[in-house]
Design a protein around this motif. Structure first.
Motif, PDB file in Angstrom:
ATOM      1  N   MET A 160      -6.931  82.934 -21.621  1.00  0.00           N
ATOM      2  CA  MET A 160      -6.333  82.905 -20.322  1.00  0.00           C
ATOM      3  C   MET A 160      -6.987  81.790 -19.522  1.00  0.00           C
ATOM      4  N   GLU A 161      -6.162  81.010 -18.873  1.00  0.00           N
ATOM      5  CA  GLU A 161      -6.696  79.923 -18.048  1.00  0.00           C
ATOM      6  C   GLU A 161      -7.547  80.495 -16.917  1.00  0.00           C
ATOM      7  N   LYS A 162      -8.719  79.915 -16.722  1.00  0.00           N
ATOM      8  CA  LYS A 162      -9.602  80.370 -15.645  1.00  0.00           C
ATOM      9  C   LYS A 162      -8.957  80.089 -14.295  1.00  0.00           C
ATOM     10  N   GLY A 163      -9.174  81.013 -13.363  1.00  0.00           N
ATOM     11  CA  GLY A 163      -8.674  80.831 -12.011  1.00  0.00           C
ATOM     12  C   GLY A 163      -7.227  81.226 -11.804  1.00  0.00           C
ATOM     13  N   ILE A 164      -6.604  81.780 -12.830  1.00  0.00           N
ATOM     14  CA  ILE A 164      -5.194  82.142 -12.724  1.00  0.00           C
ATOM     15  C   ILE A 164      -4.994  83.429 -11.905  1.00  0.00           C
ATOM     16  N   GLY A 165      -6.083  84.202 -11.771  1.00  0.00           N
ATOM     17  CA  GLY A 165      -6.040  85.364 -10.895  1.00  0.00           C
ATOM     18  C   GLY A 165      -5.418  86.622 -11.479  1.00  0.00           C
TER      19      GLY A 165
ATOM     20  N   ASP B 207      -5.626  89.800 -14.612  1.00  0.00           N
ATOM     21  CA  ASP B 207      -6.571  90.573 -15.405  1.00  0.00           C
ATOM     22  C   ASP B 207      -6.454  90.186 -16.883  1.00  0.00           C
ATOM     23  N   PRO B 208      -7.496  89.581 -17.464  1.00  0.00           N
ATOM     24  CA  PRO B 208      -7.421  89.156 -18.871  1.00  0.00           C
ATOM     25  C   PRO B 208      -7.184  90.313 -19.837  1.00  0.00           C
ATOM     26  N   LYS B 209      -7.761  91.472 -19.571  1.00  0.00           N
ATOM     27  CA  LYS B 209      -7.558  92.624 -20.462  1.00  0.00           C
ATOM     28  C   LYS B 209      -6.111  93.087 -20.416  1.00  0.00           C
ATOM     29  N   LEU B 210      -5.533  93.116 -19.233  1.00  0.00           N
ATOM     30  CA  LEU B 210      -4.133  93.508 -19.089  1.00  0.00           C
ATOM     31  C   LEU B 210      -3.230  92.548 -19.870  1.00  0.00           C
ATOM     32  N   PHE B 211      -3.514  91.245 -19.764  1.00  0.00           N
ATOM     33  CA  PHE B 211      -2.734  90.259 -20.505  1.00  0.00           C
ATOM     34  C   PHE B 211      -2.895  90.448 -22.010  1.00  0.00           C
ATOM     35  N   ALA B 212      -4.140  90.600 -22.478  1.00  0.00           N
ATOM     36  CA  ALA B 212      -4.393  90.787 -23.915  1.00  0.00           C
ATOM     37  C   ALA B 212      -3.702  92.040 -24.434  1.00  0.00           C
ATOM     38  N   ASP B 213      -3.758  93.110 -23.672  1.00  0.00           N
ATOM     39  CA  ASP B 213      -3.093  94.357 -24.083  1.00  0.00           C
ATOM     40  C   ASP B 213      -1.579  94.180 -24.160  1.00  0.00           C
ATOM     41  N   ALA B 214      -1.005  93.457 -23.187  1.00  0.00           N
ATOM     42  CA  ALA B 214       0.441  93.221 -23.186  1.00  0.00           C
ATOM     43  C   ALA B 214       0.868  92.378 -24.382  1.00  0.00           C
ATOM     44  N   VAL B 215       0.082  91.356 -24.712  1.00  0.00           N
ATOM     45  CA  VAL B 215       0.383  90.523 -25.882  1.00  0.00           C
ATOM     46  C   VAL B 215       0.309  91.361 -27.153  1.00  0.00           C
ATOM     47  N   GLN B 216      -0.749  92.140 -27.298  1.00  0.00           N
ATOM     48  CA  GLN B 216      -0.919  92.995 -28.478  1.00  0.00           C
ATOM     49  C   GLN B 216       0.261  93.951 -28.628  1.00  0.00           C
ATOM     50  N   LYS B 217       0.631  94.591 -27.548  1.00  0.00           N
ATOM     51  CA  LYS B 217       1.741  95.550 -27.574  1.00  0.00           C
ATOM     52  C   LYS B 217       3.059  94.845 -27.924  1.00  0.00           C
ATOM     53  N   THR B 218       3.270  93.681 -27.346  1.00  0.00           N
ATOM     54  CA  THR B 218       4.508  92.931 -27.598  1.00  0.00           C
ATOM     55  C   THR B 218       4.594  92.489 -29.059  1.00  0.00           C
TER      56      THR B 218
END
Length: 79
Positions: A1-6, A8-19
């Motif tokens: 995840m690009e730094k400063g994007i604002g 939650d990295p865990k939320l993004f990682a979980d969404a990618v995994q689920k998708t």
């Protein structure tokens, strides 16, 4: 995840995994599965990037984000 994007990295990682492991995805028929790894050499990396970074990376692949919604192969970005 690009730094400063604002976001939650865990939320993004979980969404990618689920998708990626959703029954409607590439893994849907059970022929493959996706897992997150924290060490070693991954086969590919998914990055959530800001619109500006995405545009810069996609330009290197000859794609224009002002014309189409695109996803770029970062192999040509040097990222």
């Amino acid at each position: 995840m690009e730094k400063g994007i604002g976001l939650d990295p865990k939320l993004f990682a979980d969404a990618v995994q689920k998708t990626l492991n959703d029954p409607r995805s590439w893994a849907g028929d059970g022929a493959m599965a996706f897992e997150r790894v924290s060490s070693g050499e991954p086969e590919f990396v998914i990055t959530l990037a800001s619109p500006g970074t995405t545009a810069a990376w996609c330009r290197k692949s000859g794609l224009d984000t002002t014309i189409d919604n695109v996803s770029c192969d970062s192999a040509s970005t040097g990222a």
